[in-house]
Scaffold this active site. Structure first.
Site, short mmCIF file in Angstrom:
data_model
loop_
_atom_site.label_atom_id
_atom_site.label_comp_id
_atom_site.label_asym_id
_atom_site.label_seq_id
_atom_site.Cartn_x
_atom_site.Cartn_y
_atom_site.Cartn_z
N LYS A 92 6.99 22.46 -15.75
CA LYS A 92 6.78 21.37 -15.21
C LYS A 92 6.17 21.18 -13.60
O LYS A 92 5.17 20.64 -13.22
CB LYS A 92 7.12 19.93 -15.07
CG LYS A 92 6.34 18.18 -14.66
CD LYS A 92 6.17 18.01 -15.44
CE LYS A 92 5.60 16.84 -14.91
NZ LYS A 92 5.47 15.40 -15.93
N GLU A 103 8.91 16.18 -26.91
CA GLU A 103 7.84 17.07 -25.05
C GLU A 103 9.06 18.32 -24.58
O GLU A 103 7.87 18.83 -24.55
CB GLU A 103 8.53 15.86 -24.07
CG GLU A 103 8.40 14.18 -23.67
CD GLU A 103 6.73 14.20 -23.42
OE1 GLU A 103 6.22 15.39 -23.02
OE2 GLU A 103 5.82 13.68 -23.35
N HIS A 138 7.36 6.88 -27.66
CA HIS A 138 6.61 8.07 -26.44
C HIS A 138 6.59 9.35 -27.26
O HIS A 138 5.57 9.95 -27.58
CB HIS A 138 6.45 8.28 -25.40
CG HIS A 138 5.80 9.02 -24.68
ND1 HIS A 138 4.07 8.86 -25.25
CD2 HIS A 138 5.15 10.21 -23.71
CE1 HIS A 138 3.33 10.27 -24.25
NE2 HIS A 138 4.57 10.52 -23.84
N GLU A 142 -4.77 17.41 -12.13
CA GLU A 142 -4.81 17.13 -13.28
C GLU A 142 -6.27 17.42 -13.17
O GLU A 142 -7.43 17.28 -14.25
CB GLU A 142 -4.88 15.87 -13.76
CG GLU A 142 -4.56 16.87 -15.84
CD GLU A 142 -3.97 15.43 -16.68
OE1 GLU A 142 -3.28 15.22 -16.58
OE2 GLU A 142 -4.84 14.73 -17.54
N HIS A 197 -1.32 9.35 -27.52
CA HIS A 197 -1.83 7.77 -26.51
C HIS A 197 -2.91 6.60 -27.59
O HIS A 197 -2.38 6.13 -28.10
CB HIS A 197 -2.78 8.22 -25.49
CG HIS A 197 -1.48 8.99 -24.59
ND1 HIS A 197 -2.05 9.66 -23.95
CD2 HIS A 197 -0.26 9.30 -24.83
CE1 HIS A 197 -1.25 9.57 -22.52
NE2 HIS A 197 0.15 9.48 -22.96
N LYS A 216 2.69 11.59 -12.04
CA LYS A 216 1.99 10.34 -12.49
C LYS A 216 2.40 9.00 -12.99
O LYS A 216 3.80 8.75 -13.45
CB LYS A 216 1.88 10.77 -13.98
CG LYS A 216 0.77 11.29 -13.97
CD LYS A 216 -0.02 11.85 -15.35
CE LYS A 216 -1.28 12.95 -16.17
NZ LYS A 216 -1.46 13.95 -17.30
N ARG A 245 0.78 -0.53 -0.14
CA ARG A 245 -0.38 -0.15 0.26
C ARG A 245 1.15 1.70 0.21
O ARG A 245 0.48 2.70 0.40
CB ARG A 245 -0.51 -0.37 1.28
CG ARG A 245 -2.08 -1.29 1.21
CD ARG A 245 -3.29 -1.03 1.57
NE ARG A 245 -4.77 -1.17 2.10
CZ ARG A 245 -4.17 -2.72 3.14
NH1 ARG A 245 -3.22 -3.07 4.24
NH2 ARG A 245 -5.04 -3.68 2.69
N HIS A 256 -1.15 14.88 -26.53
CA HIS A 256 -0.91 13.30 -26.42
C HIS A 256 -2.86 12.85 -26.22
O HIS A 256 -2.34 11.14 -26.20
CB HIS A 256 -0.51 13.62 -25.04
CG HIS A 256 0.48 13.64 -24.36
ND1 HIS A 256 1.31 14.98 -24.76
CD2 HIS A 256 1.19 12.64 -23.46
CE1 HIS A 256 2.53 15.38 -24.34
NE2 HIS A 256 2.63 13.67 -23.91
N ARG A 289 -2.99 21.34 -15.42
CA ARG A 289 -2.10 20.51 -15.43
C ARG A 289 -2.85 20.03 -17.02
O ARG A 289 -1.33 18.95 -17.53
CB ARG A 289 -2.21 19.16 -14.62
CG ARG A 289 -1.19 18.49 -14.87
CD ARG A 289 -0.75 17.24 -13.54
NE ARG A 289 0.46 16.49 -14.14
CZ ARG A 289 1.09 15.26 -12.78
NH1 ARG A 289 0.78 15.67 -12.49
NH2 ARG A 289 1.41 15.20 -13.96
N ASN A 325 -0.63 17.96 -21.78
CA ASN A 325 -1.17 16.73 -22.38
C ASN A 325 -1.13 17.63 -24.12
O ASN A 325 -2.35 16.93 -24.24
CB ASN A 325 -3.38 16.34 -22.14
CG ASN A 325 -2.38 15.50 -20.84
OD1 ASN A 325 -1.71 14.82 -20.44
ND2 ASN A 325 -3.50 15.91 -20.13
N1 GLY Z 1 2.97 13.65 -18.84
C1 GLY Z 1 2.29 15.07 -18.46
C2 GLY Z 1 1.80 15.15 -17.26
O1 GLY Z 1 2.77 14.83 -15.88
O2 GLY Z 1 0.86 15.15 -16.67
#
Ligand code: GLY
Length: 392
Positions: free
Chosen positions: A251, A209, A289, A261, A276, A167, A145, A272, A265, A269
């Site tokens: 960031k 990125e 990626h 998010e 994705h 994330k 946990r 993305h 945040r 994306n």
């Molecule tokens: N890579 C996108 C984020 O960390 O929100």
């Protein structure tokens, strides 16, 4: 966000570093950037004090290194050099291809941690790129946990993006990163020396990125890249030292304000939603990626022109820069209908309505809900063709 520089110190032998602090729901943590830092890991763990109500990293019952065979071959010796071996277990290595970023890998790692005797006071140290970081972060979030995680990102994508902000997660055949947790690390150590052995394709994948940060909020960085992307691609030290801490700060500022998010945040994306879908449609095998993000940014820019009043000149600048980084694997040979279906299952879709981060100008984006599927379809149908402004 807190940021300071420290010069090399005689007492510690640690090289000069930039330290960027991040506040998170589970306590503040530091992102350290500096050449040679990966050779002083024990000392860096030792210096990381306890946050409110937590334990210092040095208070642990074992440091468990998680990495992949190919990463470990290149950086393992450096990392081991700076580790107090009495506390360190043999590294646990796993296949870090995107197609292996799965629940099965997490289960295997958890079992290996049990066999190796990891208890609740263990510290997991993820050494590698985005896949290693995401899988290990999720393993740390789930094992017993939750045990503490430290990231040592060894790719450009990892250093500027994926190791920061908590994330973590794995892919399903149905979609990218569909299972995971927000689980902030206790420390991130970004050593640009570890990038030296990265294959060119992987390094370039990180540049996409970096371009993203320019488009979403840093027009100066974007212009810098237009002038200097070749220097960056050749891993020029000054270019790395300019770009990486700048992206880390950006960031850190974003995730501090919106860790889970709920709003801001989402701008990270950019590109993305498309990316994705491209990765999922090709079973995570065709693109790195960042490469999928490269295509995704071209697609999102064109969608911005169609639906959000984004200037076609600026869209062409984005496309030019993306294409200048190097060759991208061609767009997936999958119908637009199938890609739209995949996008419908994306985390970013809400109530069946697509959400895209679209540029308004270079340096400014917004999230647009309910983009007409026809417009997305039209962008996908044309993606392989250069825009008129870039065709010659
Ligand atoms: N890579 C996108 C984020 O960390 O929100």
């Amino acid at each position: 966000m807190n940021t300071h520089r420290r010069a090399a110190s005689k007492e510690t032998d640690l090289p000069a570093l930039i330290c960027i602090g991040v506040r998170s729901s589970s306590g503040a943590y530091n992102i350290l950037y500096g050449r040679g830092l990966s050779q002083g890991v024990s000392e860096l763990l030792e210096r990381t004090k306890a946050g409110a109500g937590g334990l210092a990293l040095a208070e642990n019952t074992g440091v468990f290194l998680l990495s992949s065979p190919r990463v470990w071959r290149h950086v393992g010796r450096k990392i081991m050099f700076g580790l107090d071996r009495t506390a360190v277990r043999r590294p646990i290595l796993f296949d870090d291809r995107e197609a292996r970023k799965s629940m099965a890998t997490v289960e295997r790692l958890c079992r290996q941690l049990v066999w190796a005797g990891a208890d609740r006071r263990a510290v997991l140290v993820a050494v590698g790129g985005g896949v290693v970081g995401d899988v290990c972060g999720y393993t740390a979030a789930s094992y017993l946990r939750g045990v503490r995680a430290v990231h040592i990102p060894t790719t450009l994508v990892g250093q500027v993006d994926s190791a920061i902000g908590g994330k973590t997660g794995v892919n399903l055949p149905e979609g990218k990163n569909l299972v995971g947790a927000f689980y902030p690390p206790k420390l991130v150590i970004a050593d640009p020396d570890t990038l030296a052995t990265l294959p060119n394709r992987e390094f370039r994948s990180g540049i996409y990125e970096v371009i993203k940060y320019g488009v979403i909020g840093d027009a100066r960085l974007f212009s810098y890249l237009e002038q200097n992307v070749e220097r960056l691609a050749s891993r020029d030290q000054a270019a790395l030292d300019f770009v990486i801490p700048r992206c880390i700060r950006a960031k850190a500022r974003i995730v501090e304000q919106d860790e889970r998010e709920a709003g801001l945040r989402e701008i990270l994306n950019f590109g993305h939603t498309f990316a994705h879908a491209f990765e999922t449609a090709t079973a995570y095998r065709r693109y790195l990626h960042g490469e999928a993000v490269g295509w995704g940014m071209i697609a999102a820019s064109r969608l911005g022109v169609r639906t959000a009043g984004f200037s076609s000149d600026e869209s062409a600048r984005i496309e030019r820069l993306v294409r200048h980084v190097g060759p991208l694997p061609s767009p997936p040979r999958v119908s637009g209908k199938r890609l739209l279906e995949i996008m419908g299952a994306d985390k970013k879709t809400r109530g069946g309505k697509f959400r895209f981060v679209l540029p308004l100008q270079i340096g400014k984006v917004k999230t647009v809900a309910d983009v007409p599927p026809d417009a997305v379809h039209a962008v996908l149908a044309d993606l392989g063709r250069p825009s008129e402004r870039n065709a010659s």
